[in-house]
Design a protein around this motif. Structure first.
Motif, mmCIF file in Angstrom:
data_model
loop_
_atom_site.group_PDB
_atom_site.id
_atom_site.type_symbol
_atom_site.label_atom_id
_atom_site.label_comp_id
_atom_site.label_asym_id
_atom_site.label_seq_id
_atom_site.Cartn_x
_atom_site.Cartn_y
_atom_site.Cartn_z
ATOM 1 N N MET A 35 -33.590 50.112 67.081
ATOM 2 C CA MET A 35 -32.478 50.487 67.962
ATOM 3 C C MET A 35 -32.805 50.188 69.424
ATOM 4 O O MET A 35 -31.947 49.748 70.183
ATOM 5 N N CYS A 68 -27.685 53.684 68.570
ATOM 6 C CA CYS A 68 -28.139 54.458 67.404
ATOM 7 C C CYS A 68 -26.958 55.014 66.619
ATOM 8 O O CYS A 68 -26.921 54.924 65.391
ATOM 9 N N SER A 71 -25.207 52.221 64.704
ATOM 10 C CA SER A 71 -26.003 51.772 63.570
ATOM 11 C C SER A 71 -25.967 52.782 62.425
ATOM 12 O O SER A 71 -25.794 52.405 61.265
#
Length: 164
Positions: A35, A68, A71
């Motif tokens: 990330m 983050c 994702s």
């Protein structure tokens, strides 16, 4: 802002950025590294632009947080076959408090406000800006998080004292 200036900013804040990425990824080191790399690419490719040079850390942490979140939302948790299934967690030292485990018991917003204020020396206002919540809401999460954290630490110490 040119590329060398951006690279300097990233180098200057790399350690804190990595710690923040780890916290945003529920303390998963490998996912945090991925990330962070994706966040850095967004910045260096010009997909994320710094508008206010006085808020560099807030800007960087926001990019990491939303990278983050995106994702995790998309389910991009990369995992090798059998990697998690065959792994046996080493036993923890019973004398040592596991603060990551304690922090992970806090609700998400409380945990993020607490970690940004305590570990990253940000103000509650900066934390609110990163999390895109009002200052009052951030203060509430901060106060509730401190209270809950204190309870969890005391509970952990009591359990440790009684050998459980």
């Amino acid at each position: 802002m040119n590329r060398s200036q951006l690279e300097h900013i990233l180098k200057l804040h790399h350690r804190e950025a990595y710690i923040w990425a780890r916290q945003c990824c529920q303390f998963d080191d490998e996912l945090a590294k991925d990330m962070l790399q994706q966040s850095y690419l967004k910045i260096l490719e010009g997909k994320a632009k710094l508008k206010d040079a006085t808020k560099v850390k807030t800007w960087l942490f926001s990019i990491i947080r939303y990278t983050c979140i995106d994702s995790l939302r998309k389910g991009n948790r990369l995992q090798a076959l059998g990697e998690k299934d065959d792994f046996i967690e080493p036993e923890k030292d019973t004398e040592e408090l596991n603060f990551e485990a304690i922090l992970s018991q806090l609700p998400t917003m409380q945990r993020e406000v607490i970690t940004s204020v305590f570990y990253h020396q940000m103000t509650i206002a900066e934390s609110a800006e990163i999390l895109q919540i009002s200052l009052g809401t951030a203060r509430t999460h901060y106060e509730r998080g401190k209270k809950k954290l204190k309870e969890l630490i005391l509970k952990s110490q009591i359990l440790e004292y009684h050998g459980k």
